[in-house]
Write a protein that holds these residues in place. Sequence first.
Motif, PDB file in Angstrom:
ATOM      1  N   SER A  46       4.984 -11.201  -2.209  1.00 27.93           N
ATOM      2  CA  SER A  46       5.737 -10.290  -1.201  1.00 27.93           C
ATOM      3  C   SER A  46       4.773  -9.167  -0.926  1.00 27.93           C
ATOM      4  O   SER A  46       4.517  -8.311  -1.884  1.00 27.93           O
ATOM      5  CB  SER A  46       7.248  -9.877  -1.765  1.00 27.93           C
ATOM      6  N   PRO A  47       4.390  -8.967   0.256  1.00 29.20           N
ATOM      7  CA  PRO A  47       4.264  -9.846   1.387  1.00 29.20           C
ATOM      8  C   PRO A  47       3.650 -11.081   1.035  1.00 29.20           C
ATOM      9  O   PRO A  47       2.914 -11.384   0.098  1.00 29.20           O
ATOM     10  CB  PRO A  47       3.436  -9.228   2.361  1.00 29.20           C
ATOM     11  N   ALA A  95       0.734  -5.683  -0.702  1.00 31.13           N
ATOM     12  CA  ALA A  95       1.448  -4.177  -0.593  1.00 31.13           C
ATOM     13  C   ALA A  95       1.056  -3.218   0.365  1.00 31.13           C
ATOM     14  O   ALA A  95       1.854  -2.745   1.063  1.00 31.13           O
ATOM     15  CB  ALA A  95       2.331  -3.834  -1.559  1.00 31.13           C
ATOM     16  N   GLU A  96      -0.300  -2.767   0.031  1.00 30.36           N
ATOM     17  CA  GLU A  96      -0.826  -1.681   0.593  1.00 30.36           C
ATOM     18  C   GLU A  96      -0.941  -1.901   2.324  1.00 30.36           C
ATOM     19  O   GLU A  96      -1.162  -0.884   3.084  1.00 30.36           O
ATOM     20  CB  GLU A  96      -2.356  -1.418   0.171  1.00 30.36           C
ATOM     21  N   PHE A  97      -0.734  -3.201   2.599  1.00 31.31           N
ATOM     22  CA  PHE A  97      -0.889  -3.452   3.939  1.00 31.31           C
ATOM     23  C   PHE A  97       0.267  -3.553   4.700  1.00 31.31           C
ATOM     24  O   PHE A  97       0.489  -3.937   5.789  1.00 31.31           O
ATOM     25  CB  PHE A  97      -2.002  -4.609   4.294  1.00 31.31           C
ATOM     26  N   SER A 157       3.657  -7.001  -9.472  1.00 33.01           N
ATOM     27  CA  SER A 157       2.455  -7.312  -9.856  1.00 33.01           C
ATOM     28  C   SER A 157       1.461  -6.775  -8.764  1.00 33.01           C
ATOM     29  O   SER A 157       1.729  -6.699  -7.414  1.00 33.01           O
ATOM     30  CB  SER A 157       2.081  -8.745  -9.918  1.00 33.01           C
ATOM     31  N   ARG A 158       0.398  -5.953  -8.874  1.00 34.08           N
ATOM     32  CA  ARG A 158      -0.427  -5.243  -8.024  1.00 34.08           C
ATOM     33  C   ARG A 158      -1.688  -5.457  -8.482  1.00 34.08           C
ATOM     34  O   ARG A 158      -2.067  -5.851  -9.705  1.00 34.08           O
ATOM     35  CB  ARG A 158      -0.192  -3.824  -7.888  1.00 34.08           C
ATOM     36  N   GLN A 186       2.107  -9.009   7.373  1.00 37.09           N
ATOM     37  CA  GLN A 186       2.274  -7.370   6.718  1.00 37.09           C
ATOM     38  C   GLN A 186       1.049  -7.419   5.661  1.00 37.09           C
ATOM     39  O   GLN A 186       1.097  -6.873   4.805  1.00 37.09           O
ATOM     40  CB  GLN A 186       3.476  -7.426   6.230  1.00 37.09           C
ATOM     41  N   THR A 187      -0.019  -8.290   5.940  1.00 43.07           N
ATOM     42  CA  THR A 187      -1.172  -8.293   4.936  1.00 43.07           C
ATOM     43  C   THR A 187      -2.626  -8.175   5.510  1.00 43.07           C
ATOM     44  O   THR A 187      -2.696  -7.542   6.672  1.00 43.07           O
ATOM     45  CB  THR A 187      -1.275  -9.891   4.549  1.00 43.07           C
ATOM     46  N   ASN A 188      -3.689  -8.424   4.957  1.00 43.72           N
ATOM     47  CA  ASN A 188      -4.757  -8.316   5.399  1.00 43.72           C
ATOM     48  C   ASN A 188      -5.452  -9.543   5.954  1.00 43.72           C
ATOM     49  O   ASN A 188      -6.444  -9.677   6.120  1.00 43.72           O
ATOM     50  CB  ASN A 188      -5.830  -7.266   4.417  1.00 43.72           C
ATOM     51  N   PHE A 189      -4.405 -10.571   6.341  1.00 49.14           N
ATOM     52  CA  PHE A 189      -4.835 -11.677   7.078  1.00 49.14           C
ATOM     53  C   PHE A 189      -3.902 -12.086   8.096  1.00 49.14           C
ATOM     54  O   PHE A 189      -2.798 -11.697   7.964  1.00 49.14           O
ATOM     55  CB  PHE A 189      -5.046 -12.917   6.097  1.00 49.14           C
TER      56      PHE A 189
END
Length: 400
Positions: free
Chosen positions: A186-187, A218-220, A238-239, A321-324
Amino acid sequence: MPYPIPNRLVRPLVRTLSPYTPGEQPKVKGLVKLNTNENPYPPSPKVLRAVRAAVDGRLRLYPNPTADRLREKLARFHGCSPENIIVGNGSDELLEMAVRCFVEPVAEPHSSNRAGPTRSKHARHPANHIVQYFTPSYSLYPVLADMHGAIKNPVPLNSDFTLPTLPALKRGRLWNFNAALTFVTSPNAPSGRGYSTAELEALCRAQRGVILLDEAYAEFADEHALSLALRYPHVIVSRTFSKAYSLCFLRVGYFIAHPDLIRALHKIRDSYNVNGLGQIAAETTLDDIEYYRRNFAKIISTRDWLTGQLTTLGFKVVPSQTNFVFAMPPHTCNTSLDPGNRRRARMPDAKDWFLRLRDHKILVRWFDQPVVRDYLRITVGTPAQARHLVNVIRKILVAR
Ligand SMILES: *Cc1c(COP(=O)(O)O)cnc(C)c1O
């Protein structure tokens, strides 16, 4: 006396494993690498300086075994206590530890007695053996479950990759509310979809085993669910420093959870699991968070631009909601209604698009698995890389 056959020395379970397939890391000159969701921007100059300054005679020393300084800084950053945190050699290491820590493996079938269907898919297994996850999601989870000898319970997402509601999960009867360990990306990856904290909280409240929210991206996203790990005793967040903080190379990830879960995980951790340069880089990253926030904003704006362009070109793009982005190429979309037509028209499917882009030295990710094989997963690069990608796609479309 002849020596034993090497393969016979390997546990039956290990013999049958298929390893996780990581994205390629080719060394092709001029390649635009959009296949493994790496950050297109380098770590901050401060981080590079700190790492360089640490490369000296101290490399002979063991690093801090519990990454104490980093955990203290992370605790301040997230408003929790260091007892809520464990750091890993990438979050992948921690995901593997979670399986070992919370899931009981099934007894290994005796090698002389392997014919019987000891692990029939349909047999009802006690919940303490079950690793549960939605599909599609991070393809490492089934690999970790198999490695451990756990029972997998993959449950399909809705067809648009949204999360099934609680009533739907109950009605569907596939979901196990007592599973020992449930992974929720998640995302999500590879779909890129975000889930709201409200729906995640509803799921957490219904779950009786450990529920692990893998927030690698999550940061995106517009929101994250870290607060759930501090409010519920069975929720782990988890990060990782890999994706948002440009540190894939140094392998640093962490869990946030109830101190009792964290203490249990520490017991099964390798003594020096996080390398010293990684600890220094991650600590310094937290001192320069503004640099990274600017990068998140750039990546999000490039992502949204790319989504618009691909949509205009006829791709079906899942809101990311991500970097892709996860995108279905135009002809796959048009013909997926009529699979017979696709064969007749011989239009490129997602795999052909993957290969054609690779011919143009653009590497994206294509998964040869049901549901996702009609899509390309494309990492959001720099604006220049995104423009180049769009131009190449336009060229491919015109050429047909
Ligand atoms: C990249 C990724 C990870 C692993 O990150 P590392 O910290 O580099 O091991 C975990 N989960 C998901 C969903 C990812 O995409």
